[in-house]
Design a protein around this motif. Structure first.
Motif, PDB file in Angstrom:
ATOM      1  N   SER A   6      40.554  29.751  30.584  1.00 31.43           N
ATOM      2  CA  SER A   6      41.191  31.070  30.378  1.00 31.43           C
ATOM      3  C   SER A   6      40.367  32.164  31.332  1.00 31.43           C
ATOM      4  O   SER A   6      39.325  31.824  31.616  1.00 31.43           O
ATOM      5  N   GLY A   7      40.927  33.454  30.848  1.00 27.17           N
ATOM      6  CA  GLY A   7      40.267  34.502  31.319  1.00 27.17           C
ATOM      7  C   GLY A   7      40.907  35.192  32.786  1.00 27.17           C
ATOM      8  O   GLY A   7      40.371  36.238  33.135  1.00 27.17           O
ATOM      9  N   GLY A   8      41.642  34.376  33.413  1.00 24.60           N
ATOM     10  CA  GLY A   8      42.158  34.935  34.534  1.00 24.60           C
ATOM     11  C   GLY A   8      42.961  36.060  34.492  1.00 24.60           C
ATOM     12  O   GLY A   8      43.275  36.657  33.258  1.00 24.60           O
ATOM     13  N   GLY A   9      43.084  36.810  35.566  1.00 24.90           N
ATOM     14  CA  GLY A   9      43.944  38.157  35.607  1.00 24.90           C
ATOM     15  C   GLY A   9      44.033  38.618  36.749  1.00 24.90           C
ATOM     16  O   GLY A   9      43.720  38.074  37.978  1.00 24.90           O
ATOM     17  N   VAL A  10      44.797  39.929  36.879  1.00 23.62           N
ATOM     18  CA  VAL A  10      44.896  40.615  38.039  1.00 23.62           C
ATOM     19  C   VAL A  10      43.760  41.852  38.081  1.00 23.62           C
ATOM     20  O   VAL A  10      43.627  42.817  37.220  1.00 23.62           O
ATOM     21  N   VAL A  11      42.906  41.970  39.258  1.00 24.78           N
ATOM     22  CA  VAL A  11      41.705  42.955  39.028  1.00 24.78           C
ATOM     23  C   VAL A  11      42.027  43.776  40.737  1.00 24.78           C
ATOM     24  O   VAL A  11      42.391  43.068  41.458  1.00 24.78           O
ATOM     25  N   GLN A  12      40.984  44.647  40.978  1.00 27.66           N
ATOM     26  CA  GLN A  12      40.964  45.062  42.098  1.00 27.66           C
ATOM     27  C   GLN A  12      39.620  44.972  42.758  1.00 27.66           C
ATOM     28  O   GLN A  12      38.945  44.421  42.134  1.00 27.66           O
ATOM     29  N   ALA A  13      39.495  44.812  44.049  1.00 28.02           N
ATOM     30  CA  ALA A  13      38.470  44.200  44.887  1.00 28.02           C
ATOM     31  C   ALA A  13      37.392  45.226  44.385  1.00 28.02           C
ATOM     32  O   ALA A  13      37.307  46.274  44.010  1.00 28.02           O
ATOM     33  N   GLY A  14      36.181  44.565  44.086  1.00 26.87           N
ATOM     34  CA  GLY A  14      34.795  44.908  43.682  1.00 26.87           C
ATOM     35  C   GLY A  14      34.644  44.827  42.177  1.00 26.87           C
ATOM     36  O   GLY A  14      33.765  44.861  41.443  1.00 26.87           O
ATOM     37  N   GLY A 118      43.937  25.260  34.956  1.00 27.16           N
ATOM     38  CA  GLY A 118      43.962  26.316  35.933  1.00 27.16           C
ATOM     39  C   GLY A 118      44.241  27.699  35.197  1.00 27.16           C
ATOM     40  O   GLY A 118      45.183  27.747  34.378  1.00 27.16           O
ATOM     41  N   THR A 119      43.589  28.609  35.781  1.00 28.02           N
ATOM     42  CA  THR A 119      43.853  30.000  35.365  1.00 28.02           C
ATOM     43  C   THR A 119      43.955  30.891  36.937  1.00 28.02           C
ATOM     44  O   THR A 119      43.011  30.847  37.649  1.00 28.02           O
ATOM     45  N   LEU A 120      44.935  31.767  36.827  1.00 30.76           N
ATOM     46  CA  LEU A 120      45.130  32.695  38.005  1.00 30.76           C
ATOM     47  C   LEU A 120      44.254  33.627  38.001  1.00 30.76           C
ATOM     48  O   LEU A 120      44.344  34.705  37.196  1.00 30.76           O
ATOM     49  N   VAL A 121      43.540  33.990  39.123  1.00 32.42           N
ATOM     50  CA  VAL A 121      42.818  35.214  39.479  1.00 32.42           C
ATOM     51  C   VAL A 121      43.441  35.969  40.953  1.00 32.42           C
ATOM     52  O   VAL A 121      43.770  35.007  41.577  1.00 32.42           O
ATOM     53  N   THR A 122      43.863  37.260  40.499  1.00 29.19           N
ATOM     54  CA  THR A 122      44.525  37.979  41.695  1.00 29.19           C
ATOM     55  C   THR A 122      43.666  38.902  41.910  1.00 29.19           C
ATOM     56  O   THR A 122      43.451  39.857  40.808  1.00 29.19           O
ATOM     57  N   VAL A 123      43.428  39.181  43.061  1.00 31.51           N
ATOM     58  CA  VAL A 123      42.379  40.255  43.546  1.00 31.51           C
ATOM     59  C   VAL A 123      43.229  41.195  44.524  1.00 31.51           C
ATOM     60  O   VAL A 123      43.301  40.664  45.760  1.00 31.51           O
TER      61      VAL A 123
END
Length: 125
Positions: A6-14, A118-123
Motif C-alpha cells: 500500500s501507499g502508492g499515489g500521484v505526486v509531483q516530481a521532487g 502491487g501499488t501504483l506510483v505516478t509521478v
C-alpha cells in the motif's frame, strides 16, 4: 506468507512517498524482502532489497541515494521510502519475500516465492 502492499499515489516530481508491505502468515525475521517495479510497457525491475539478516540493504543504481528500504519486525512490515521522485519512477511497485534468498540473488525476481499485489506510483513532471 501473504503480502499486502500500500501507499502508492500521484505526486509531483521532487516529492516523497512511503510504501508499506505488511506480511501475514509468518514472521519476516530471517526472510529476505525486496521491492521491484514495473513501468508501463517495460519489464519488472529490481529496486531495493533487505537481506535475511536484516543488516544488509541493496539498491539499483537508478534509486540509490533517493530510496530507502527498511523493516519493522514488530509490525511485520517492510517500507520503501521514496524521496526526490522523478517521472521515470512511475510504475507499479511490488514487494516480495523469500526465506531462501541468498545475498547474490537479492536482485533476482525469480528467487522470491511470495509477492504482494502491487501499488501504483505516478509521478508527474
Amino acid at each position: 506468507v501473504q503480502l499486502q502492499a500500500s501507499g502508492g499515489g500521484v505526486v509531483q516530481a521532487g516529492e516523497s512517498l512511503r510504501l508499506s508491505c505488511e506480511a501475514s502468515g509468518r514472521t519476516l525475521r530471517g526472510v529476505a524482502v525486496a521491492w521491484f517495479r514495473q513501468a508501463p510497457g517495460k519489464e519488472r525491475e529490481f529496486v531495493a532489497a533487505s537481506a535475511r539478516t536484516g543488516s544488509g540493504t541493496y539498491y539499483s543504481k537508478s534509486v540509490k541515494g533517493r530510496f530507502t528500504i527498511s523493516r519493522d519486525n514488530a509490525k511485520n512490515t517492510v517500507y520503501l521510502q521514496l524521496n526526490s521522485l522523478k517521472p521515470e519512477d512511475t510504475a507499479v511497485y511490488f514487494c516480495a519475500a523469500g526465506a531462501s534468498v541468498i545475498t547474490s540473488s537479492l536482485s533476482n525476481e525469480d528467487a522470491y516465492a511470495n509477492w504482494g499485489q502491487g501499488t501504483l506510483v505516478t509521478v508527474s513532471a
